[in-house]
Design an enzyme around this catalytic site. Structure first.
Site, PDB file in Angstrom:
ATOM      1  N   GLU A  55      28.613  56.223 -57.863  1.00  0.00           N
ATOM      2  CA  GLU A  55      27.267  56.068 -58.439  1.00  0.00           C
ATOM      3  C   GLU A  55      26.708  54.672 -58.205  1.00  0.00           C
ATOM      4  O   GLU A  55      25.565  54.516 -57.765  1.00  0.00           O
ATOM      5  CB  GLU A  55      27.286  56.356 -59.942  1.00  0.00           C
ATOM      6  CG  GLU A  55      25.925  56.119 -60.575  1.00  0.00           C
ATOM      7  CD  GLU A  55      25.899  56.343 -62.066  1.00  0.00           C
ATOM      8  OE1 GLU A  55      24.791  56.322 -62.627  1.00  0.00           O
ATOM      9  OE2 GLU A  55      26.969  56.517 -62.672  1.00  0.00           O
ATOM     10  N   ASP A  86      30.713  57.587 -67.077  1.00  0.00           N
ATOM     11  CA  ASP A  86      29.636  58.494 -67.456  1.00  0.00           C
ATOM     12  C   ASP A  86      29.475  58.385 -68.966  1.00  0.00           C
ATOM     13  O   ASP A  86      30.336  58.826 -69.722  1.00  0.00           O
ATOM     14  CB  ASP A  86      29.955  59.938 -67.060  1.00  0.00           C
ATOM     15  CG  ASP A  86      28.756  60.841 -67.288  1.00  0.00           C
ATOM     16  OD1 ASP A  86      27.681  60.525 -66.748  1.00  0.00           O
ATOM     17  OD2 ASP A  86      28.890  61.843 -68.006  1.00  0.00           O
ATOM     18  N   THR A 124      27.613  55.180 -70.124  1.00  0.00           N
ATOM     19  CA  THR A 124      27.649  53.723 -70.225  1.00  0.00           C
ATOM     20  C   THR A 124      27.039  53.227 -71.531  1.00  0.00           C
ATOM     21  O   THR A 124      27.529  52.248 -72.116  1.00  0.00           O
ATOM     22  CB  THR A 124      26.919  53.084 -69.024  1.00  0.00           C
ATOM     23  OG1 THR A 124      27.605  53.442 -67.820  1.00  0.00           O
ATOM     24  CG2 THR A 124      26.888  51.573 -69.131  1.00  0.00           C
ATOM     25  N   ASP A 132      27.337  62.914 -61.849  1.00  0.00           N
ATOM     26  CA  ASP A 132      27.383  63.264 -63.272  1.00  0.00           C
ATOM     27  C   ASP A 132      28.125  64.574 -63.504  1.00  0.00           C
ATOM     28  O   ASP A 132      28.767  64.751 -64.547  1.00  0.00           O
ATOM     29  CB  ASP A 132      25.967  63.420 -63.843  1.00  0.00           C
ATOM     30  CG  ASP A 132      25.163  62.143 -63.796  1.00  0.00           C
ATOM     31  OD1 ASP A 132      25.701  61.095 -64.180  1.00  0.00           O
ATOM     32  OD2 ASP A 132      23.988  62.194 -63.374  1.00  0.00           O
TER      33      ASP A 132
END
Length: 265
Positions: free
Chosen positions: A65, A95, A97, A219
């Site tokens: 990412e 995933d 944060t 995600d």
């Protein structure tokens, strides 16, 4: 090590490092919007995972990412430019944060392996609860070594459903617009702050369904395989077969999917 062993090892090593930094006042930088943030720990975790994976499989490609965001290119463009590469590791180092920054449990490390366009394995690690979820194509889904299975609920009023709010304002508005219809049909709704973790909860029967708008491949890549291998159903929000680059997702135990879809915009 096998692909699965490598992914599990990378997820746990990164998760241990991330957990040790929880609540230490990590400074956050803005990314694509005022809601979208990243920390140095996101970047360090991604580099750690990259190093572990490519040490074992130096000929494979890596799609993280943070690296992808820095390139300024959408993920699908990067894959298209390297269409001759059969193996892609798709990684979200943290995933959730925002949860990590605020010291709230509910963030994960997510690692998937795409082989010739098909998801081959997915690993999700929740360091706060020391829960390791994994799935391999055709081999089922597991949480800490125990087989995972979706719920058998048939009626929406018996179901707890999950969602999330991405950083893009337009997609957030779509989620808000959906809430009324979801509230009329389903028992209650939860927003955990991590799409990967919420989908893992669908896979292991803690939640009955999930929807969200505006997500990216990292995600959901690992979690989609978890849900499918645990007996669930994953589509886009129109009910079409889910593709990795679809931004909008609906997942369920399959029995309430036909109730979920009409609620979505």
């Amino acid at each position: 090590m096998s692909y699965l062993e490598t992914a599990c090892s990378a997820a746990k090593q990164a998760g241990t490092m991330i957990l040790a930094q929880m609540g230490t006042g990590q400074a956050a930088e803005k990314k694509s919007s005022k809601f979208d943030v990243v920390t140095e720990i996101d970047k360090r975790a991604e580099e750690m995972i990259r190093s572990i994976i490519l040490e074992s499989y130096p000929d494979h490609a890596f799609l993280g990412e943070e690296e992808t965001f820095g390139s300024g290119k959408p993920a699908e463009q990067i894959l298209e430019e390297r269409s001759d590469q059969p193996y892609w590791w798709i990684v979200d180092p943290i995933d959730g944060t925002a949860n990590f920054i605020h010291g709230i449990p509910g963030y994960t490390v997510s690692i998937a392996l795409l082989c010739r366009g098909e998801l081959r394995l997915g690993v999700i690690y929740d360091p706060c609860r020391d829960e390791l979820y994994w799935a391999e194509s055709g081999k089922g889904a597991f949480c800490n070594g125990k087989p995972a299975a979706v719920t058998d609920a048939e009626h929406a009023e018996d179901c707890v459903i999950g969602t999330g709010f991405v950083s893009t304002p337009a997609y957030r508005e779509m989620n808000i617009a959906t809430m009324e219809a979801i509230g009329r049909e389903f028992r209650t709704n939860r927003s955990l702050g991590s799409a990967a973790l919420t989908l893992a909860y669908v896979a292991c029967g803690k939640l009955d369904a999930f929807w969200e708008y505006g997500l990216s491949a990292w995600d959901v890549a690992a979690a989609v395989l978890l849900v499918e291998e645990s007996g669930g159903m994953v589509t886009n929000t129109k009910g079409d077969p889910f593709r990795l680059w679809d931004r909008n997702i609906a997942a369920s135990n399959a029995k309430v999917h036909s109730t979920l879809l009409p609620c979505l915009v």
